[in-house]
Design a protein around this motif. Sequence first.
Motif, PDB file in Angstrom:
ATOM      1  N   UNK A  73       0.811  -1.217   0.000  1.00 36.17           N
ATOM      2  CA  UNK A  73       0.000   0.000   0.000  1.00 36.17           C
ATOM      3  C   UNK A  73       0.844   1.267   0.000  1.00 36.17           C
ATOM      4  N   UNK A  74       2.153   1.117  -0.218  1.00 36.32           N
ATOM      5  CA  UNK A  74       2.966   2.315  -0.457  1.00 36.32           C
ATOM      6  C   UNK A  74       2.431   3.104  -1.654  1.00 36.32           C
ATOM      7  N   UNK A  75       1.728   2.427  -2.562  1.00 41.87           N
ATOM      8  CA  UNK A  75       1.192   3.155  -3.737  1.00 41.87           C
ATOM      9  C   UNK A  75       0.153   4.186  -3.334  1.00 41.87           C
ATOM     10  N   UNK A  76      -0.400   4.070  -2.127  1.00 44.00           N
ATOM     11  CA  UNK A  76      -1.407   5.017  -1.653  1.00 44.00           C
ATOM     12  C   UNK A  76      -0.844   6.055  -0.679  1.00 44.00           C
ATOM     13  N   UNK A  77       0.456   6.006  -0.450  1.00 44.28           N
ATOM     14  CA  UNK A  77       1.037   6.958   0.496  1.00 44.28           C
ATOM     15  C   UNK A  77       0.745   8.394   0.069  1.00 44.28           C
ATOM     16  N   UNK A  78       0.141   9.155   0.974  1.00 44.88           N
ATOM     17  CA  UNK A  78      -0.219  10.563   0.765  1.00 44.88           C
ATOM     18  C   UNK A  78      -1.283  10.768  -0.315  1.00 44.88           C
ATOM     19  N   UNK A  79      -1.919   9.684  -0.735  1.00 48.67           N
ATOM     20  CA  UNK A  79      -3.030   9.791  -1.682  1.00 48.67           C
ATOM     21  C   UNK A  79      -4.370   9.699  -0.958  1.00 48.67           C
ATOM     22  N   UNK A  97      -7.399   0.568  -5.102  1.00 44.03           N
ATOM     23  CA  UNK A  97      -6.881  -0.793  -5.162  1.00 44.03           C
ATOM     24  C   UNK A  97      -7.400  -1.538  -6.391  1.00 44.03           C
ATOM     25  N   UNK A  98      -8.587  -1.184  -6.837  1.00 41.02           N
ATOM     26  CA  UNK A  98      -9.152  -1.826  -8.029  1.00 41.02           C
ATOM     27  C   UNK A  98      -8.322  -1.529  -9.275  1.00 41.02           C
ATOM     28  N   UNK A  99      -7.516  -0.470  -9.236  1.00 42.54           N
ATOM     29  CA  UNK A  99      -6.675  -0.117 -10.382  1.00 42.54           C
ATOM     30  C   UNK A  99      -5.307  -0.790 -10.334  1.00 42.54           C
ATOM     31  N   UNK A 100      -4.949  -1.354  -9.175  1.00 39.85           N
ATOM     32  CA  UNK A 100      -3.616  -1.915  -8.975  1.00 39.85           C
ATOM     33  C   UNK A 100      -3.528  -3.334  -9.530  1.00 39.85           C
ATOM     34  N   UNK A 101      -2.447  -3.640 -10.226  1.00 38.07           N
ATOM     35  CA  UNK A 101      -2.206  -4.975 -10.762  1.00 38.07           C
ATOM     36  C   UNK A 101      -1.230  -5.724  -9.850  1.00 38.07           C
ATOM     37  N   UNK A 102      -1.301  -7.062  -9.904  1.00 42.23           N
ATOM     38  CA  UNK A 102      -0.456  -7.872  -9.045  1.00 42.23           C
ATOM     39  C   UNK A 102       1.022  -7.605  -9.229  1.00 42.23           C
ATOM     40  N   UNK A 103       1.468  -7.511 -10.483  1.00 40.50           N
ATOM     41  CA  UNK A 103       2.885  -7.267 -10.735  1.00 40.50           C
ATOM     42  C   UNK A 103       3.314  -5.889 -10.235  1.00 40.50           C
ATOM     43  N   UNK A 104       2.359  -4.968 -10.110  1.00 38.38           N
ATOM     44  CA  UNK A 104       2.664  -3.651  -9.567  1.00 38.38           C
ATOM     45  C   UNK A 104       2.768  -3.696  -8.047  1.00 38.38           C
ATOM     46  N   UNK A 410      18.457  -2.188  -7.961  1.00 37.16           N
ATOM     47  CA  UNK A 410      18.879  -0.840  -7.616  1.00 37.16           C
ATOM     48  C   UNK A 410      17.666  -0.032  -7.148  1.00 37.16           C
ATOM     49  N   UNK A 411      17.750   0.612  -5.981  1.00 36.72           N
ATOM     50  CA  UNK A 411      16.614   1.406  -5.491  1.00 36.72           C
ATOM     51  C   UNK A 411      16.113   2.437  -6.492  1.00 36.72           C
ATOM     52  N   UNK A 412      17.006   3.057  -7.238  1.00 36.12           N
ATOM     53  CA  UNK A 412      16.577   4.067  -8.212  1.00 36.12           C
ATOM     54  C   UNK A 412      15.700   3.456  -9.291  1.00 36.12           C
ATOM     55  N   UNK A 413      15.993   2.212  -9.678  1.00 30.38           N
ATOM     56  CA  UNK A 413      15.149   1.535 -10.658  1.00 30.38           C
ATOM     57  C   UNK A 413      13.755   1.274 -10.089  1.00 30.38           C
ATOM     58  N   UNK A 414      13.692   0.935  -8.804  1.00 30.14           N
ATOM     59  CA  UNK A 414      12.400   0.711  -8.152  1.00 30.14           C
ATOM     60  C   UNK A 414      11.599   2.007  -8.131  1.00 30.14           C
ATOM     61  N   UNK A 415      12.258   3.116  -7.780  1.00 28.64           N
ATOM     62  CA  UNK A 415      11.569   4.398  -7.729  1.00 28.64           C
ATOM     63  C   UNK A 415      11.019   4.791  -9.113  1.00 28.64           C
ATOM     64  N   UNK A 416      11.814   4.552 -10.154  1.00 28.53           N
ATOM     65  CA  UNK A 416      11.365   4.892 -11.512  1.00 28.53           C
ATOM     66  C   UNK A 416      10.145   4.068 -11.911  1.00 28.53           C
ATOM     67  N   UNK A 417      10.173   2.786 -11.571  1.00 36.12           N
ATOM     68  CA  UNK A 417       9.042   1.911 -11.909  1.00 36.12           C
ATOM     69  C   UNK A 417       7.773   2.358 -11.193  1.00 36.12           C
ATOM     70  N   UNK A 418       7.893   2.704  -9.920  1.00 39.36           N
ATOM     71  CA  UNK A 418       6.702   3.112  -9.169  1.00 39.36           C
ATOM     72  C   UNK A 418       6.141   4.425  -9.715  1.00 39.36           C
ATOM     73  N   UNK A 420       6.169   5.421 -12.814  1.00 42.15           N
ATOM     74  CA  UNK A 420       5.435   5.114 -14.039  1.00 42.15           C
ATOM     75  C   UNK A 420       4.066   4.501 -13.729  1.00 42.15           C
ATOM     76  N   UNK A 421       4.019   3.653 -12.704  1.00 37.30           N
ATOM     77  CA  UNK A 421       2.749   3.021 -12.331  1.00 37.30           C
ATOM     78  C   UNK A 421       1.761   4.072 -11.822  1.00 37.30           C
ATOM     79  N   UNK A 422       2.232   4.976 -10.980  1.00 31.12           N
ATOM     80  CA  UNK A 422       1.363   6.034 -10.456  1.00 31.12           C
ATOM     81  C   UNK A 422       0.855   6.909 -11.600  1.00 31.12           C
ATOM     82  N   UNK A 423       1.723   7.199 -12.564  1.00 28.55           N
ATOM     83  CA  UNK A 423       1.305   7.994 -13.723  1.00 28.55           C
ATOM     84  C   UNK A 423       0.178   7.297 -14.484  1.00 28.55           C
TER      85      UNK A 423
END
Length: 427
Positions: A73-79, A97-104, A410-418, A420-423
């Motif tokens: 649920x980090x995807x909802x932080x401050x949302x 949560x209905x918009x979130x995919x398992x791989x995300x 690499x943490x920076x790669x994780x941040x970039x992926x997240x 894109x998902x939020x976008x």
Amino acid sequence: IRFYNARILTETMDITEGELWVRGNTICYIGDGEDVSTVCKEPGDVILWDREIDVKRNLLMPGFKNAHTHSAMTFLRSMADDLPLQEWLNEQVFPNEAKLKGEEAYIFAKIAIMEYLTSGITSAFDMYIYPKEVIQACVDCGFRIVQVSGLNNFTSSLEELEEQYVTYNDYHELCSYKLGFHAEYTTDKKLLEGLAGLSEKYHAPVYTHNSETKREVEECRQRYGKSPTQLFEEMGLYRYGGGYHCIWFDDEDIDIFAKRNLSVITNPASNLKLASGIAPLKKMQEAGINLAIGTDGPASNNCLDMFREMFLVTGLAKLREHDAAVMDANDVLYMATTGGAKAMGLSDCDCLAVGKKADLILMNLMQPNMQPEHDILKNLVYSGSKENVRMTMIDGKILYEDGQFFMDEDPLDVYRQTAKIIERMEA
């Protein structure tokens, strides 16, 4: 790995000085470094160290156990902020949560894992709708996880729950799985009866969000004429398990938990932010109930920081009881480590002792917030912070040290992926 010139928090919650050795994933020696016959059993035995670490009289202690969280649920932080629980769930959490995919969920769980490591958290008791992905993220990162089912009327099923229980209790040494359900108000009686049957079949504990809000308890009493705890006890759900939050407990609820030897896992920051209330920890402690601490999820907290939780546990208990002597800091530190391990069924990494798994953290005491050293343990609870966590080791592997992560990505790669998902989700 040899840690020397160390102060070590022992299983009796005392501090000793000496050395701690790790072989593989296990603590094999704690002592002064002179009597090593338990390790070097034959004359002429020689130890070849992979690494020797001068602790410089800083503190080695067991890692914190985050005994309730929703990592992905980090995807909802401050949302999803500034709403009471029911509106927070129905207007923000469930629709997003209905918009979130398992791989995300896999990617967002990694964000939480990194934050756990910076806070000295070496294991998490996680509940989420994508257990497979969260478990895999933890295993891939080398993080210890206890996953619990979030069964409810809208997701999962008894059959799926049982399959996951069997699969993930024999999946990886860093992973275990517990029976559970989301809450009484999202799970009908037929499902609860089926879950009670599984609990009896496997002699397994059952965990759930319990009595988190006054409204939850009042509505349960309207439906069944009793509190959630009393309902679960009547249905046979509490023969072996425990519960999260447990704020709106009456004396009968506390008696049930004490009689069944259950654990209460308190989540003070989340309960404050959602204005849910303050748990009666003093009464629970006096009844002999095992107490543990969780951060809850990053959508309701929003910070995964055990130091903040520890301070709030003791501070809020003192305020609730109007008694500054309530919830001694040493008891709170026990809750955050050994108490959490007991609640999670992690008896092999609940303390620093020979034969236990090497889940430990190195705390830097040479920081202004930890000086002077009148009482090191009270310093940890009342003035400690993430900045004092110098190293986090799980299962004998260093995953975080001096600001650097040692994981699979690499943490920076994780941040970039997240990002894109939020976008995508906000488009």
